[in-house]
Design a protein around this motif. Structure first.
Motif, PDB file in Angstrom:
ATOM      1  N   GLY A 132      19.526  19.080  72.349  1.00 52.85           N
ATOM      2  CA  GLY A 132      20.864  18.546  72.572  1.00 52.85           C
ATOM      3  C   GLY A 132      20.970  17.690  73.819  1.00 52.85           C
ATOM      4  O   GLY A 132      21.647  16.667  73.829  1.00 52.85           O
ATOM      5  N   ALA A 133      20.297  18.118  74.882  1.00 48.06           N
ATOM      6  CA  ALA A 133      20.378  17.372  76.141  1.00 48.06           C
ATOM      7  C   ALA A 133      19.837  15.958  75.971  1.00 48.06           C
ATOM      8  O   ALA A 133      20.290  15.031  76.643  1.00 48.06           O
ATOM      9  CB  ALA A 133      19.594  18.103  77.228  1.00 48.06           C
ATOM     10  N   GLY A 148      20.006  14.008  73.290  1.00 46.02           N
ATOM     11  CA  GLY A 148      21.044  13.181  72.672  1.00 46.02           C
ATOM     12  C   GLY A 148      22.094  12.763  73.693  1.00 46.02           C
ATOM     13  O   GLY A 148      22.477  11.591  73.767  1.00 46.02           O
ATOM     14  N   LEU A 149      22.553  13.726  74.491  1.00 44.15           N
ATOM     15  CA  LEU A 149      23.547  13.414  75.523  1.00 44.15           C
ATOM     16  C   LEU A 149      22.979  12.418  76.535  1.00 44.15           C
ATOM     17  O   LEU A 149      23.687  11.533  77.022  1.00 44.15           O
ATOM     18  CB  LEU A 149      23.977  14.679  76.270  1.00 44.15           C
ATOM     19  CG  LEU A 149      24.639  15.806  75.479  1.00 44.15           C
ATOM     20  CD1 LEU A 149      25.077  16.916  76.425  1.00 44.15           C
ATOM     21  CD2 LEU A 149      25.826  15.303  74.684  1.00 44.15           C
ATOM     22  N   ALA A 191      20.818  10.047  76.078  1.00 42.16           N
ATOM     23  CA  ALA A 191      20.875   8.680  75.546  1.00 42.16           C
ATOM     24  C   ALA A 191      22.274   8.114  75.768  1.00 42.16           C
ATOM     25  O   ALA A 191      22.445   6.940  76.113  1.00 42.16           O
ATOM     26  CB  ALA A 191      20.512   8.667  74.067  1.00 42.16           C
ATOM     27  N   GLY A 192      23.294   8.978  75.603  1.00 39.84           N
ATOM     28  CA  GLY A 192      24.672   8.547  75.808  1.00 39.84           C
ATOM     29  C   GLY A 192      24.978   8.235  77.259  1.00 39.84           C
ATOM     30  O   GLY A 192      25.654   7.250  77.572  1.00 39.84           O
ATOM     31  N   VAL A 214      17.157  15.635  66.576  1.00 42.80           N
ATOM     32  CA  VAL A 214      18.020  14.757  67.359  1.00 42.80           C
ATOM     33  C   VAL A 214      17.224  14.057  68.464  1.00 42.80           C
ATOM     34  O   VAL A 214      17.573  12.957  68.890  1.00 42.80           O
ATOM     35  CB  VAL A 214      19.221  15.544  67.941  1.00 42.80           C
ATOM     36  CG1 VAL A 214      18.762  16.536  68.994  1.00 42.80           C
ATOM     37  CG2 VAL A 214      20.257  14.597  68.510  1.00 42.80           C
ATOM     38  N   GLU A 242      15.816  10.909  66.976  1.00 42.55           N
ATOM     39  CA  GLU A 242      16.901   9.935  66.789  1.00 42.55           C
ATOM     40  C   GLU A 242      17.322   9.325  68.119  1.00 42.55           C
ATOM     41  O   GLU A 242      17.544   8.110  68.226  1.00 42.55           O
ATOM     42  CB  GLU A 242      18.118  10.623  66.141  1.00 42.55           C
ATOM     43  CG  GLU A 242      17.893  11.080  64.716  1.00 42.55           C
ATOM     44  CD  GLU A 242      19.155  11.693  64.108  1.00 42.55           C
ATOM     45  OE1 GLU A 242      20.263  11.396  64.592  1.00 42.55           O
ATOM     46  OE2 GLU A 242      19.036  12.475  63.149  1.00 42.55           O
ATOM     47  N   ALA A 243      17.445  10.168  69.137  1.00 42.16           N
ATOM     48  CA  ALA A 243      17.915   9.685  70.439  1.00 42.16           C
ATOM     49  C   ALA A 243      16.878   8.754  71.078  1.00 42.16           C
ATOM     50  O   ALA A 243      17.237   7.742  71.687  1.00 42.16           O
ATOM     51  CB  ALA A 243      18.210  10.865  71.364  1.00 42.16           C
ATOM     52  N   ASN A 301      14.772   6.949  69.459  1.00 36.64           N
ATOM     53  CA  ASN A 301      14.819   5.703  68.684  1.00 36.64           C
ATOM     54  C   ASN A 301      15.960   4.798  69.163  1.00 36.64           C
ATOM     55  O   ASN A 301      15.765   3.600  69.383  1.00 36.64           O
ATOM     56  CB  ASN A 301      14.980   6.051  67.192  1.00 36.64           C
ATOM     57  CG  ASN A 301      14.859   4.838  66.288  1.00 36.64           C
ATOM     58  OD1 ASN A 301      13.972   4.000  66.480  1.00 36.64           O
ATOM     59  ND2 ASN A 301      15.748   4.729  65.312  1.00 36.64           N
ATOM     60  N   LEU A 302      17.144   5.390  69.361  1.00 38.35           N
ATOM     61  CA  LEU A 302      18.283   4.609  69.856  1.00 38.35           C
ATOM     62  C   LEU A 302      17.985   4.049  71.249  1.00 38.35           C
ATOM     63  O   LEU A 302      18.260   2.880  71.534  1.00 38.35           O
ATOM     64  CB  LEU A 302      19.541   5.483  69.937  1.00 38.35           C
ATOM     65  CG  LEU A 302      20.173   5.944  68.624  1.00 38.35           C
ATOM     66  CD1 LEU A 302      21.363   6.864  68.910  1.00 38.35           C
ATOM     67  CD2 LEU A 302      20.635   4.760  67.801  1.00 38.35           C
ATOM     68  N   LEU A 325      15.579   1.144  70.867  1.00 38.13           N
ATOM     69  CA  LEU A 325      16.216  -0.024  70.237  1.00 38.13           C
ATOM     70  C   LEU A 325      17.175  -0.730  71.189  1.00 38.13           C
ATOM     71  O   LEU A 325      17.261  -1.952  71.201  1.00 38.13           O
ATOM     72  CB  LEU A 325      17.003   0.416  68.992  1.00 38.13           C
ATOM     73  CG  LEU A 325      16.212   0.780  67.745  1.00 38.13           C
ATOM     74  CD1 LEU A 325      17.133   1.453  66.737  1.00 38.13           C
ATOM     75  CD2 LEU A 325      15.570  -0.458  67.134  1.00 38.13           C
ATOM     76  N   TRP A 326      17.889   0.063  71.990  1.00 35.08           N
ATOM     77  CA  TRP A 326      18.951  -0.500  72.834  1.00 35.08           C
ATOM     78  C   TRP A 326      18.523  -0.608  74.299  1.00 35.08           C
ATOM     79  O   TRP A 326      19.350  -0.883  75.161  1.00 35.08           O
ATOM     80  CB  TRP A 326      20.220   0.353  72.728  1.00 35.08           C
ATOM     81  CG  TRP A 326      20.794   0.410  71.336  1.00 35.08           C
ATOM     82  CD1 TRP A 326      20.454  -0.378  70.267  1.00 35.08           C
ATOM     83  CD2 TRP A 326      21.798   1.314  70.851  1.00 35.08           C
ATOM     84  NE1 TRP A 326      21.185  -0.016  69.157  1.00 35.08           N
ATOM     85  CE2 TRP A 326      22.019   1.016  69.489  1.00 35.08           C
ATOM     86  CE3 TRP A 326      22.535   2.340  71.425  1.00 35.08           C
ATOM     87  CZ2 TRP A 326      22.940   1.698  68.701  1.00 35.08           C
ATOM     88  CZ3 TRP A 326      23.459   3.032  70.647  1.00 35.08           C
ATOM     89  CH2 TRP A 326      23.656   2.706  69.299  1.00 35.08           C
TER      90      TRP A 326
END
Lengths: 339, 340
Positions: B119-120, B122-123, B125-126, B153, B156-157, B159-160, B163-164
């Motif tokens: 979870g950490a 994903g956060l 990446a945000g 996740v 996924e994170a 990858n984002l 990409l960004w």
């Protein structure tokens, strides 16, 4: 005011629910540069239902952000971004895909403010489309709002009409908590007059959509329209005066409006497009029983979707949505032989 | 590896490593007197956390998972308020609402300790996304263990982030190698099909590095370059820092199997008598660092004892602060579910 580049914003002010939410997004993104829109196909494509059309052209790729098919990380990213100063509107294309974001939603977003004793907030809006219709099948038709309303720390908003949708969406964007904004796709094209200018509708405020004195129908989202149609028939054919209360926000629930309506009418029926078992119809019936039992002239009744996966075929699918006739029949039974 | 750190930096890292070690030794003892939920020791991995923060600036953001004490202390959080939080007291960082598993500190830029290990990430990446939007050159560091890579996740994170080009340092602490008596504690190890963890981010075009996480100088070299790259806008970097796992976690194995550290064992091996003697000599990052720095003349033995004593006093005071703090009023649990 939204810029001219947005083709589907109409000038006569009778606009669809979809256009009203789009207008709210334009206005909120315009007045707060921290507001960003994140989701699958929300950018250049303008959304799979054209629900974000024009935003990309106006606000650019830095603020209207297309993502890979990574619902879990998209939402996790939005939570982290919200904690660090952004105000994301994150779109999950179908409410069914909330299953993919559940960990980030329930274990992170809902708990950040509480677990950090107020150290961090999660100001974000998760926007998603729900509802049954059009033969989308079992994995694209679910209404899982009761799941979400069960979790402390999440706000759940479900507008039934265009003006409400705009005012509630603006309130959701400005709220400092995770707000799940669920639109029934079958209401997307319903039009009504939406006033110009700043009209914020506070979350947790139910609305009396029709006044009556003998029975109250509590409903939310698309079911409000079923309730209103039924109320009209009940008056014309059975001379029953029906009040319709649109809950608008499931969590937090406007308990005061619920109990004051029941005190007046003495009869209540709860209508919902989600499943009956362990859902909001039971929650509201129980709340009425706890708080205003003495005012009741009849048991609280419920009408909701049967507890089966949403089937594909139109004939099977039709069973899932409580109909106007069913509401009329059910309310009639609450008046016994007098009707 | 050649030490590119100056004297002040090395001393700061020494102090952080001692602080983390003494804090967790105290915690194990604290557990004898108080009944609290969990703890997961960072002992054996201190060199990584204590060194990574050396390359950060105060406006950077950090996140971690539940093997978190080292990361928070390294960043400069108050050990007394950490004890209070772990004991569920009102003076804790989260007023007793989070405990060891969810320690956060806004002032230190510590966004989250996630109980869900992926979870950490994903956060993070945000947080990186928000920092990039703000455009002020700050970065986000997320610490996570090898086991986190087993959760989707994280892929996924990453990858984002790739990409960004998000400004995120993925600090993977692989403590899965050569775990002491893993079977005895019965705690699980990660199971990942990739032959090397750092191959996974590499496949997403993320700049990936492998480093001995118990080697202060090596960690500093790799992380300083990574942070500089990230700050320049070149996107995320993944660092796999491997270290030897230390036993001890509650509730699985609440015991300090390797004993209380004696700094003198860095030069006097006769002080080590337990069954883990060889492990400590070879892998203990604190003992290794002291041994190397003594050889290079960074400090004298007396100066070392002096620093250790001061830190032990600080820890004793921290424990007393935490124990003296009141339990929250039960009714206060109902407050603060939503932000105003």
């Amino acid at each position: 005011m939204p810029p001219d580049s947005s083709a589907n914003i109409q000038s006569d002010r009778n606009i669809t629910l979809k256009a009203a939410v789009l207008e709210a997004m334009f206005e909120e993104m315009k007045c707060d540069e921290n507001v960003v829109l994140i989701g699958e196909d929300v950018g250049a494509a303008g959304g799979v239902f054209k629900q974000t059309e024009g935003l990309f052209e106006t606000f650019g790729a830095d603020r209207v952000i297309d993502t890979p098919i990574s619902e879990s990380a998209i939402f996790g990213l939005s939570v982290g971004a919200a904690m660090a100063g952004s105000r994301p509107i994150v779109e999950v294309m179908f409410g069914d895909f909330l299953t993919l974001v559940m960990d980030q939603l329930v274990n992170q977003a809902a708990k950040v403010h509480y677990m950090s004793a107020g150290g961090f907030n999660v100001p974000l809006v998760l926007r998603t489309g729900i509802g049954i219709g059009g033969s989308l099948g079992p994995q694209h038709s679910q209404s899982l709002h009761s799941w979400l309303a069960h979790i402390p720390g999440l706000k759940v908003v479900m507008p039934s009409s265009a003006a409400d949708a705009k005012g509630l969406f603006k309130a959701a964007v400005r709220d400092n908590n995770p707000v799940i904004f669920m639109e029934d796709r079958m209401t997307y094209n319903l039009k009504e007059h939406v006033p110009t200018g700043e009209k914020i509708i506070p979350l947790a405020s139910a609305a009396v959509k029709r006044k009556g004195v003998e029975v109250t129908i509590f409903a939310i989202s698309r079911a409000v329209h079923t309730a209103l149609a039924a109320a009209e028939i009940l008056l014309e054919e059975k001379n029953i005066s029906t009040e319709v209360v649109d809950l608008r926000t499931l969590a937090p629930l406007d308990v005061e409006t619920i109990v004051s309506s029941v005190r007046k009418t003495g009869r209540a029926i709860v209508l919902d497009g989600g499943y009956k078992s362990f859902g909001i119809t039971g929650e509201i019936a129980a709340t009425i029983g706890e708080l205003v039992f003495d005012y009741l002239d009849a048991p609280v009744m419920r009408l909701a979707a049967p507890d089966i996966p949403v089937p594909y075929s139109p004939s099977l699918e039709s069973l899932m949505v409580p109909s106007v006739d069913q509401v009329v029949a059910k309310v009639s039974t609450m008046f016994g032989d007098s009707v | 590896m050649t030490n590119s750190l100056n004297i002040e930096q090395n001393l700061a890292i020494l102090d952080r490593m001692l602080l983390i070690r003494r804090f967790e030794e105290m915690l194990i003892d604290l557990d004898q007197d108080h009944d609290f939920g969990h703890y997961h020791l960072y002992i054996g991995e201190e060199a990584t956390g204590a060194t990574v923060v050396e390359s950060l600036i105060p406006t950077d953001l950090l996140l971690t998972t539940w093997r978190n004490h080292g990361h928070l202390l390294a960043r400069g959080t108050n050990p007394g308020r950490m004890v209070a939080e772990i004991l569920g007291r009102v003076d804790g960082y989260n007023k007793g609402r989070g405990g060891t598993l969810h320690l956060t500190d806004r002032e230190a830029g510590f966004l989250s300790t996630s109980g869900l290990v992926g979870g950490a990430v994903g956060l993070a990446a945000g947080a990186g996304f928000a920092l990039k939007q703000a455009g002020e050159g700050n970065i986000c560091v997320v610490f996570f263990g090898d086991g986190s890579l087993e959760e989707g996740v994280v892929f996924e994170a990453m990858n984002l982030a790739s990409l960004w080009s998000l400004p995120v340092l993925f600090m993977c602490e692989n403590n899965n190698s050569g775990a002491i008596s893993a079977q005895e504690g019965g705690f699980p190890s990660s199971e990942i099909a990739a032959s090397q963890i750092s191959d996974i981010p590499k496949s997403l075009n993320i700049n990936s590095k492998l480093v001995d996480g118990a080697d202060v100088a090596a960690v500093h070299t790799v992380v300083t370059e990574a942070v500089s790259n990230i700050r320049s806008g070149n996107g995320p970097v993944f660092v796999e820092a491997y270290s030897e796992r230390w036993p001890g976690s509650r509730p699985l194995w609440p015991e300090q199997a390797t004993g209380v550290t004696q700094v003198a064992s860095a030069w006097d091996e006769s002080l080590l008598t337990g069954e883990h003697k060889e492990w400590i000599i070879e892998f203990d990052p604190l003992i290794r660092f002291i041994r190397n720095q003594l050889a290079e003349g960074l400090f004298s033995k007396d100066e070392l004892f002096d620093r250790d004593r001061k830190i032990q006093t600080q820890i004793t005071e921290a424990r007393a602060f935490g124990e003296a703090s009141a339990l929250p009023d039960p009714q206060s649990a109902l407050d603060g579910v939503f932000a105003a």
